[in-house]
Motif scaffolding. Structure first.
Motif, PDB file in Angstrom:
ATOM      1  N   GLU A  51     -22.659  45.279  16.895  1.00 18.26           N
ATOM      2  CA  GLU A  51     -22.841  43.974  16.262  1.00 18.26           C
ATOM      3  C   GLU A  51     -22.088  43.908  14.933  1.00 18.26           C
ATOM      4  O   GLU A  51     -21.405  42.915  14.639  1.00 18.26           O
ATOM      5  CB  GLU A  51     -24.337  43.733  16.033  1.00 18.26           C
ATOM      6  N   LEU A  52     -22.184  44.954  14.130  1.00 17.36           N
ATOM      7  CA  LEU A  52     -21.480  44.993  12.848  1.00 17.36           C
ATOM      8  C   LEU A  52     -19.964  44.997  13.035  1.00 17.36           C
ATOM      9  O   LEU A  52     -19.237  44.334  12.288  1.00 17.36           O
ATOM     10  CB  LEU A  52     -21.918  46.219  12.043  1.00 17.36           C
ATOM     11  N   ALA A  53     -19.494  45.712  14.044  1.00 17.74           N
ATOM     12  CA  ALA A  53     -18.058  45.751  14.321  1.00 17.74           C
ATOM     13  C   ALA A  53     -17.560  44.372  14.745  1.00 17.74           C
ATOM     14  O   ALA A  53     -16.494  43.921  14.300  1.00 17.74           O
ATOM     15  CB  ALA A  53     -17.757  46.786  15.399  1.00 17.74           C
ATOM     16  N   ALA A  54     -18.316  43.676  15.566  1.00 18.80           N
ATOM     17  CA  ALA A  54     -17.928  42.334  16.005  1.00 18.80           C
ATOM     18  C   ALA A  54     -17.892  41.370  14.828  1.00 18.80           C
ATOM     19  O   ALA A  54     -16.977  40.540  14.710  1.00 18.80           O
ATOM     20  CB  ALA A  54     -18.901  41.830  17.078  1.00 18.80           C
ATOM     21  N   LYS A  55     -18.859  41.484  13.911  1.00 24.12           N
ATOM     22  CA  LYS A  55     -18.878  40.622  12.728  1.00 24.12           C
ATOM     23  C   LYS A  55     -17.684  40.912  11.836  1.00 24.12           C
ATOM     24  O   LYS A  55     -17.039  39.987  11.324  1.00 24.12           O
ATOM     25  CB  LYS A  55     -20.173  40.791  11.943  1.00 24.12           C
ATOM     26  N   ALA A  56     -17.366  42.184  11.639  1.00 25.81           N
ATOM     27  CA  ALA A  56     -16.216  42.545  10.809  1.00 25.81           C
ATOM     28  C   ALA A  56     -14.926  41.988  11.406  1.00 25.81           C
ATOM     29  O   ALA A  56     -14.077  41.460  10.681  1.00 25.81           O
ATOM     30  CB  ALA A  56     -16.134  44.059  10.658  1.00 25.81           C
ATOM     31  N   LEU A  57     -14.781  42.092  12.710  1.00 23.02           N
ATOM     32  CA  LEU A  57     -13.595  41.567  13.371  1.00 23.02           C
ATOM     33  C   LEU A  57     -13.525  40.044  13.233  1.00 23.02           C
ATOM     34  O   LEU A  57     -12.472  39.480  12.920  1.00 23.02           O
ATOM     35  CB  LEU A  57     -13.591  41.975  14.851  1.00 23.02           C
ATOM     36  N   ASP A  59     -14.942  38.198  10.878  1.00 22.14           N
ATOM     37  CA  ASP A  59     -14.638  37.893   9.474  1.00 22.14           C
ATOM     38  C   ASP A  59     -13.162  38.059   9.189  1.00 22.14           C
ATOM     39  O   ASP A  59     -12.558  37.241   8.488  1.00 22.14           O
ATOM     40  CB  ASP A  59     -15.454  38.790   8.541  1.00 22.14           C
ATOM     41  N   SER A  60     -12.554  39.089   9.729  1.00 16.04           N
ATOM     42  CA  SER A  60     -11.132  39.327   9.515  1.00 16.04           C
ATOM     43  C   SER A  60     -10.295  38.219  10.147  1.00 16.04           C
ATOM     44  O   SER A  60      -9.372  37.690   9.515  1.00 16.04           O
ATOM     45  CB  SER A  60     -10.734  40.690  10.088  1.00 16.04           C
ATOM     46  N   ILE A  61     -10.618  37.842  11.367  1.00 16.46           N
ATOM     47  CA  ILE A  61      -9.885  36.776  12.066  1.00 16.46           C
ATOM     48  C   ILE A  61     -10.006  35.451  11.325  1.00 16.46           C
ATOM     49  O   ILE A  61      -9.050  34.678  11.242  1.00 16.46           O
ATOM     50  CB  ILE A  61     -10.388  36.646  13.521  1.00 16.46           C
ATOM     51  N   ASN A  62     -11.170  35.190  10.740  1.00 15.13           N
ATOM     52  CA  ASN A  62     -11.426  33.919  10.058  1.00 15.13           C
ATOM     53  C   ASN A  62     -11.041  33.946   8.579  1.00 15.13           C
ATOM     54  O   ASN A  62     -11.410  33.037   7.830  1.00 15.13           O
ATOM     55  CB  ASN A  62     -12.891  33.529  10.219  1.00 15.13           C
ATOM     56  N   GLY A  63     -10.317  34.979   8.156  1.00 15.19           N
ATOM     57  CA  GLY A  63      -9.832  35.036   6.780  1.00 15.19           C
ATOM     58  C   GLY A  63     -10.906  35.291   5.736  1.00 15.19           C
ATOM     59  O   GLY A  63     -10.729  34.957   4.569  1.00 15.19           O
ATOM     60  N   LYS A  64     -12.007  35.875   6.123  1.00 16.65           N
ATOM     61  CA  LYS A  64     -13.102  36.134   5.186  1.00 16.65           C
ATOM     62  C   LYS A  64     -13.047  37.551   4.601  1.00 16.65           C
ATOM     63  O   LYS A  64     -14.006  38.002   3.990  1.00 16.65           O
ATOM     64  CB  LYS A  64     -14.449  35.930   5.879  1.00 16.65           C
ATOM     65  N   THR A  65     -11.938  38.232   4.819  1.00 14.94           N
ATOM     66  CA  THR A  65     -11.796  39.592   4.298  1.00 14.94           C
ATOM     67  C   THR A  65     -10.584  39.653   3.384  1.00 14.94           C
ATOM     68  O   THR A  65      -9.735  38.762   3.373  1.00 14.94           O
ATOM     69  CB  THR A  65     -11.618  40.611   5.431  1.00 14.94           C
ATOM     70  N   LYS A  66     -10.521  40.711   2.593  1.00 17.33           N
ATOM     71  CA  LYS A  66      -9.412  40.901   1.667  1.00 17.33           C
ATOM     72  C   LYS A  66      -8.866  42.307   1.864  1.00 17.33           C
ATOM     73  O   LYS A  66      -9.626  43.276   1.881  1.00 17.33           O
ATOM     74  CB  LYS A  66      -9.917  40.732   0.237  1.00 17.33           C
ATOM     75  N   ALA A  67      -7.550  42.412   2.035  1.00 16.14           N
ATOM     76  CA  ALA A  67      -6.918  43.713   2.202  1.00 16.14           C
ATOM     77  C   ALA A  67      -6.954  44.464   0.879  1.00 16.14           C
ATOM     78  O   ALA A  67      -6.601  43.919  -0.175  1.00 16.14           O
ATOM     79  CB  ALA A  67      -5.487  43.550   2.679  1.00 16.14           C
TER      80      ALA A  67
END
Length: 73
Positions: A51-57, A59-67
């Protein structure tokens, strides 16, 4: 039993008893550890981790993460 393991046992028979016992203890430990790993790897993956891995993915696809670089963590 495989031919290689049988050969190892045949060769071990020529060793003194104390060395045979050392080899036996090591082999028993190795077999027990291998069985534990096999049991652990055969169990279903933790649903929460998936579940956490799916959320992280997501979030990344939707631009909610920062490199970040390693020095920025």
């Amino acid at each position: 039993m495989t031919d290689l393991l049988a050969e190892a046992f045949r060769k071990a028979q020529d060793l003194p008893d104390y060395l045979q016992n050392e080899l036996a203890e090591q082999l028993i430990d190795d077999v027990e550890n291998e069985l534990k790993w096999q049991r652990s790897l055969s169990q279903p993956q933790n649903a929460k981790l998936e579940e956490l891995a799916a959320k992280a993915l997501s979030d990344s696809i939707n631009g909610k993460t920062k490199a970040l670089g390693f020095d920025e963590l």
